[in-house]
Design a protein around this motif. Structure first.
Motif, PDB file in Angstrom:
ATOM      1  N   THR A   1      27.967 -22.008 -10.773  1.00  0.00           N
ATOM      2  CA  THR A   1      27.079 -21.033 -10.159  1.00  0.00           C
ATOM      3  C   THR A   1      27.389 -19.679 -10.797  1.00  0.00           C
TER       4      THR A   1
ATOM      5  N   GLU B   1      30.364 -27.694   1.101  1.00  0.00           N
ATOM      6  CA  GLU B   1      30.404 -26.832   2.278  1.00  0.00           C
ATOM      7  C   GLU B   1      31.245 -27.457   3.403  1.00  0.00           C
TER       8      GLU B   1
ATOM      9  N   TYR C   1      22.114 -30.932  -4.924  1.00  0.00           N
ATOM     10  CA  TYR C   1      21.964 -30.387  -3.567  1.00  0.00           C
ATOM     11  C   TYR C   1      22.962 -31.065  -2.622  1.00  0.00           C
ATOM     12  N   ILE C   2      23.131 -32.368  -2.826  1.00  0.00           N
ATOM     13  CA  ILE C   2      24.073 -33.093  -1.961  1.00  0.00           C
ATOM     14  C   ILE C   2      25.507 -32.685  -2.287  1.00  0.00           C
TER      15      ILE C   2
ATOM     16  N   ALA D   1      26.407 -29.781  -3.162  1.00  0.00           N
ATOM     17  CA  ALA D   1      26.588 -28.493  -2.473  1.00  0.00           C
ATOM     18  C   ALA D   1      26.810 -28.706  -0.978  1.00  0.00           C
ATOM     19  N   ASP D   2      26.063 -29.655  -0.396  1.00  0.00           N
ATOM     20  CA  ASP D   2      26.259 -29.967   1.034  1.00  0.00           C
ATOM     21  C   ASP D   2      27.696 -30.426   1.277  1.00  0.00           C
TER      22      ASP D   2
END
Lengths: 287, 785, 161
Positions: free
Chosen positions: B284, B127, B120-121, B123-124
């Motif tokens: 993904t 971005e 998740y990090i 992905a952060d």
């Protein structure tokens, strides 16, 4: 594809949910079935600051007849509608064709209605059946006719401090029938074209009330008022329906896209309007 | 189904529909797929991809991403360049950017990678990587690409002054011109076989674990070709090959998508090397669909020269291939358009000439053999569409025209005008059997009646011939590595065995079928044989599983190595039975003296003796290895017939019947063969009806997720009726030909031919795939006006 | 926030970030990897689990939403050391190839048979139409779920007699 961070509140009453919404900023969102919202959050197309989960509120579910209408609660799933004996006409016809069986187990009719995606099925059904959306806010409850509720693509007429609590579909007193004819490329796809039809017959066999609405062929779910006006007062039949189909095809404003040409979509509207009205009339006559 | 078997069910040799060994773990959720692998201290990588199709990179600002708590590193092309890894070779001799340094050349191209403690990090962080792009015009068609005024996409490539990726031709131009000169009729077709994607349900991924102390690189990777990947890793990254161990775990479908080496693999491995911790990267779905190996995208023009009686005299084909930004077809290096020269199909005629050009465009690179043996799907589609068109133009029934031109059984081995030598077949019998099963003649009558009532029924035929099992070392290599394959067989003292393969299953059931091949040769029960594959430290070398080559090459190696052990077993049995080795006969796990069935030992007795009681001078043990160099390709074929009904008001069509006859030679496990055919027929249906990747004029990919890239569900998928004939391959040790891709290759033409057949009386001759309802309705509508 | 999810009959309590998807929670926190991930868009269904008995896509549910609820994954299909009839049937009828979609297909099949013990082929195809398979063409998946229905009926008849 993972969502960004947000705060989460599980509300246990409508009051608690409204209070949380009032305290939140403009990016605070309600979470019902989540089957539209969570995918957008995973793609980071939606970045809410806070989610207010309404699934734990007692009494928000249910699909039942009450006071002359079909009540569908904000936490009622598409699958609940599909399985309900209370559902009728176009509502019953559309329910099995919403997305796919797994999404139907979580996604809610009210959530889909509030989402106002012109490719969504339910708003066409509600436009054809003349339903109301019931909203609660700090000032209490109000009932919004669906035609007023749907403002624009992905835009409804709720105030920022309101939430949808249920949808009410009037139950016709006489003979009636409804249908939803949908062309989708595969199960789970949005409609390429879909037509919702609703007919009520008078004692003389003439059409007493008519509803016709289109999915995916305009910037919003499109109510074809011209066709409805044409139908009312006439005997149901293929020639009348063909005339209505022409009006529907003329009203549609589809676009060329990967699903097909606009010219062809208009043709599908024409064909499906005829089929939808015939199916609705058939159901009404069988009573 | 009846199958020819020589072993009893408890041994389970060739021809038995044994239940699969691999199922036990998979039905309990105990498979070990790439994303299931978790190592202590493991980090997670997320890629930053280009949002635009063509742009110059002015700069990359990583500051905000690095500030995220848990982000350990942001890798850019500049950093990769410092390790000489910003570019890597492709499987077709081109180079491909690992992380873009100068320009991005397609939407979705890898620009940077974020390494973090949590996915998740990561992905952060991804971005927040801020890339400054100068957007350039996108080149989105190969026709536009080859226009001399078009911007050069590969401006970094020395000597590249246009967008031509390659040119290739085969056949005889002069002989073909002569054939066309004496033809009564010339029939032509122009068609685009659209870009498609294998889209296995498991995306690609890697866990790279480079030990900073020992230099040992253990790389778990979704690989259809782990040995070849090990060698390429060694060559690209400069790592010593003995320190690289590639483990390809359970694979959630491959279909050609997991053959190439992708930038993500290289970056994750480099990151693990630099950071000294394991790094996991799992694509993904969007990453998978917009950047990894696509299939097809061939613009084809074909012409057939015929006599009035319907004899084919010659074939001329011109192909324009959309390669995307890098030429990275995964195919034998000698053939620029794969095995496209199988385009002469199942027909006997003297002359053919094929020209092919590949063009660079601002699209993802790839050109993998998507459930297909290197461009055979495109070739098979073209010839079967052409023959169907010729039938309408000549007024000859499409089945009849095929019968008039088939290569006859007695003509095998048959040399085609493009240089293949087909091994075996009986095409007329196959087509006749399929026609009878579907009730062809009666269907034609029903079609005529339906037309009179305004209903549109169509009957489509495709009779395809594939060329699979690459291949003989004199002709076939990938990146210089000869396309041989291997098997190592070790029989333990208790008579149980382990078989180690160079090939690697992605769902085809190798752990069962390859054991059956050994069971057939040695009489050891198939369930007593463990099959190991996918771990390069534990298996012998091979080029991997794709292009239907496992059975033709790896299966042959398995039969040969088992026969070597059978020979040794005979010698040991002769010793145990005090008989001459020439007198030892072996069947179903028993070795006995000729004429004296009671004077016998079992293969298990022999196995124990191999470690305990050997004749003087014989080496202990019962094991061997074989590297198999096939003498030829194998040529499976089939006759497919599809019946559709088209709704004239909307163009929506529905498959009413799908009859598929396959001849893949000897069937090792008929149940598994049928499963392979079901899957291929479904992918053929998908491509013909809905599944494609397209681009808008700015080069934005449409088909970048499963909402736009349509994989049919059980609801849309037709029901299939399967038939078979068995003409063994004469040169394969067990007569098998390979089957995994036949149905994907053969079926698209059958579906499309069926829809076109429904409209043929209106004058409709072609609708390009996918045969979307709007295309059908527009064809009906324009024929009517 | 602290969340307790009952997975296959056992409560698992953990401190969970609200954004954590249920599928990731099951795979990484509970540690059961039979539930897979195949897309980003709620399309493929390989992440299917039973949430209070109903099949849902666990990639489109937050772990916090499952607080106090029960989840069944493929690892929970077996009971009392015995494979569930759908598991046996998938192997018997060659209902799987690569095995990636298989846990989801079996869970949907098991849930269907709870609702409808004697489904037709059409009803089975309808029930699994939210789940993709790339290998089998669905033919043998349908056959497997049919076979499981028959096996359950036979077992029930045996238990009654």
């Amino acid at each position: 594809m993972l969502p960004s961070r947000f705060d989460y509140v599980a509300a246990h009453s409508i009051e608690e949910a409204l209070a949380a919404k009032a305290q939140g900023d403009e990016d605070t969102r309600f979470l019902a079935g989540g089957q539209s919202l969570l995918p957008m959050m995973k793609l980071r197309l939606a970045v809410p600051s806070k989610l207010i989960d309404i699934n734990r509120i007692d009494g928000l579910g249910g699909v039942e007849r009450r006071n002359g209408h079909l009540r569908i609660g904000a936490a009622a799933r598409h699958a609940d509608v599909a399985a309900s004996d209370a559902a009728f006409g176009a509502v019953a016809a559309a329910a099995p064709w919403i997305s796919d069986p797994l999404v139907r187990n979580l996604g809610t009719l009210c959530g889909s209605v509030a989402h106002c995606d012109p490719e969504g099925d339910w708003n066409s059904v509600l436009l054809a059946t003349g339903a109301d959306v019931v909203a609660r806010g700090p000032g209490g409850e109000r009932s919004i006719p669906i035609a007023e509720f749907v403002q624009d693509m992905f835009a409804n007429s709720l105030a920022s401090d309101e939430m949808v609590t249920e949808v009410r579909v009037p139950v016709p007193s006489g003979r009636s029938g409804g249908s939803y004819v949908k062309l989708e490329r595969k199960i789970g796809d949005y409609a390429t074209v879909a037509v919702a039809g609703h007919l009520e017959l008078g004692d003389d066999g003439r059409i007493a009330a008519a509803g016709l609405a289109l999915t995916s062929v305009a910037p919003i779910n499109l109510k074809v008022a011209e066709a409805e006006a044409l139908l009312v007062g006439n005997q149901p039949g293929p020639e009348l329906f063909a005339e209505a189909a022409e009006l529907a095809a003329a009203a549609a404003d589809p676009r060329d896209d990967v699903r097909g040409t606009a010219r062809w979509k208009r043709q599908v509207v024409r064909t499906f309007t005829g089929r939808a009205l015939a199916a609705a009339a058939d159901q009404a006559l069988k009573g | 189904m009846t199958a020819h078997t020589t072993t009893p069910p408890e041994i389970g040799g060739i021809g038995h529909s044994l239940k699969r060994v691999e199922d036990a773990r998979l039905i309990e959720g105990q498979g070990n797929f790439l994303d299931d692998i978790s190592l202590p201290g493991m980090l997670y990588m997320a890629l930053v991809r280009s949002p635009v199709a063509h742009a110059r990179i002015n700069g990359i600002d990583i500051e905000a991403a690095m500030a995220v708590d848990g982000v350990l590193a942001v890798v850019t092309g500049e950093l990769m360049a410092a390790h000489n890894l910003a570019w890597m070779p492709t499987l077709s001799g081109d180079t491909q950017a690992v992380l873009a340094t100068d320009k991005v050349r397609y939407q979705g191209q890898e620009v940077a990678a974020v390494i973090a403690t949590d996915p998740y990090i990561a992905a952060d962080g991804a971005e927040l990587v801020d890339v400054d792009y100068d957007v350039l015009p996108a080149v989105v068609t190969p026709q536009q690409s080859l226009d001399p005024d078009t911007v050069v996409i590969r401006d970094e490539k020395e000597g590249q002054t246009d967008n031509l990726a390659y040119e290739w031709e085969c056949g005889d131009d002069a002989a073909t011109a002569e054939a066309f000169a004496r033809a009564d009729r010339v029939v032509s077709i122009q068609t685009h076989y659209p870009r498609s994607h294998p889209a296995p349900l498991e995306t690609c991924g890697i866990v790279a674990d480079v030990n900073p102390v020992t230099g040992q690189a253990t790389i778990y990777m979704t690989s259809q070709a782990p040995h070849a990947h090990r060698t390429l890793f060694a060559m690209v990254a400069g790592l010593p090959e003995q320190n690289i161990r590639i483990i390809s775990p359970d694979i959630g479908g491959g279909f050609g998508n997991k053959v190439p080496i992708y930038p993500g693999y290289v970056v994750a491995t480099a990151a693990s090397l630099v950071i000294g911790k394991p790094v996991k990267w799992v694509e993904t779905r969007t990453g998978n669909l917009i950047s990894t190996g696509f299939g097809r995208d061939y613009h084809m023009s074909g012409e057939l020269a015929l006599t009035d009686e319907g004899r084919i005299l010659g074939l001329r084909v011109d192909v324009l291939s959309d390669q995307g930004a890098f030429y990275s077809d995964a195919q034998p290096s000698r053939y620029r358009a794969g095995l496209f020269h199988v385009v002469t199909g199942s027909y006997d005629f003297p002359a053919a000439h094929i020209t092919c050009r590949g063009a660079f465009t601002n699209k993802a690179p790839g050109g993998v053999a998507y459930r297909c043996s290197f461009r055979i799907t495109e070739a098979s589609y073209l010839i079967e569409r052409l023959v169907q068109t010729a039938a309408y133009e000549l007024g000859i029934d499409p089945a009849d025209l095929r019968f008039r031109n088939f290569i006859q059984p007695e003509q095998f081995p048959y040399e085609t005008p493009t240089g293949f030598v087909y091994d075996s077949g009986d095409y007329p019998t196959a087509l006749r059997k399929a026609l009878d099963a579907v009730g062809y003649e009666q269907l034609r009558e029903e079609q005529a009646e339906a037309r009179a009532q305004g209903r549109l029924i169509g009957i489509g035929i495709a009779h395809f011939t594939e060329a699979v099992g690459a291949g003989p070392a004199h002709t076939y290599d990938i990146a210089g590595l000869k396309m041989i394959d291997s098997a190592e067989l070790r029989v333990h003292p208790t008579g149980k065995a382990i078989l180690k393969l160079g090939v690697k299953t992605q769902g085809q059931g190798h752990e069962t079928t390859f054991a059956q091949i050994v069971a057939e040769q040695l009489g050891i029960p198939a369930y007593d044989i463990k099959v190991e594959h996918g771990d390069t430290d534990h298996t012998p070398y091979g080029l991997g599983t794709y292009a239907s080559r496992s059975t033709p090459v790896g299966g042959a190696a398995t039969a040969v190595v088992a026969r070597k052990l059978a020979d040794k077993a005979r010698h040991i049995a002769a010793h145990l039975l005090e008989a001459a080795v020439e007198d030892i006969e072996m069947a179903a796990g028993k070795l006995h003296v000729k004429g004296s069935p009671d004077q016998a030992v079992t293969i298990q007795d022999v196995a124990l003796a191999a470690y305990t009681n050997l004749p003087e001078g014989m080496e202990y043990g019962l094991e061997d290895v074989t590297y198999y160099n096939p003498p030829n390709l194998t040529f499976p074929y089939g006759s497919y017939i599809v019946v559709v009904e088209v709704d004239p008001d909307t163009g929506v069509w529905k498959v009413e019947r799908m009859v598929a006859l396959d001849d893949c030679g000897v069937r090792i496990n008929p149940m598994i063969v049928e499963g392979q055919i079901h899957g291929g027929l479904t992918e053929g249906f998908a491509m013909s009806s809905m599944q494609w990747i397209t681009f808008d004029e700015d080069g934005n990919c449409i088909g970048s997720n499963f909402m736009d890239y349509l994989v049919p569900t059980a609801w849309e998928t037709p029901r299939f009726e399967l038939l078979e004939t068995v003409v063994p391959s004469p040169h394969h040790p067990i007569g098998a030909k390979g089957v995994g891709e036949s149905a994907t290759v053969g079926s698209p033409a059958a579906y499309v031919n069926a829809v076109v057949d429904a409209l043929a009386h209106l004058g409709v001759r072609n609708i390009d795939m996918p045969v979307l309802p709007d295309r059908v309705w527009e064809a009906i509508d324009s024929a009517a006006s | 926030m602290e969340v307790t999810v009952n997975v296959n009959g056992t409560d698992h309590t953990a401190d969970v970030e609200p954004r954590k998807l249920l599928v990731d929670h099951i795979r990484t926190v509970v540690g059961l990897t039979g539930t897979h991930i195949g897309c980003d868009t709620t399309s493929c269904g390989v992440c299917t689990v039973l949430l209070d008995g109903a099949p849902v896509k666990s990639c489109t549910v937050l772990a916090v939403q499952a607080d106090g609820r029960s989840v069944t994954t493929v690892e929970g299909l077996k009971s009392g050391g015995e494979l569930h009839p759908v598991q046996t049937a998938f192997s018997d009828e060659h209902g799987l190839q690569c095995g990636f979609c298989t846990p989801a297909m079996m869970l949907v099949g098991a849930a269907l048979l709870e609702q409808n013990p004697d489904p037709s082929d059409e009803e089975i195809r309808w029930a699994i139409s939210g789940n993709l398979c790339r290998c089998t063409g669905y033919m043998n998946i349908v056959k497997s779920i049919r076979a499981a229905a028959e096996a359950k009926a036979t077992a029930a008849a045996g238990a009654d007699s």
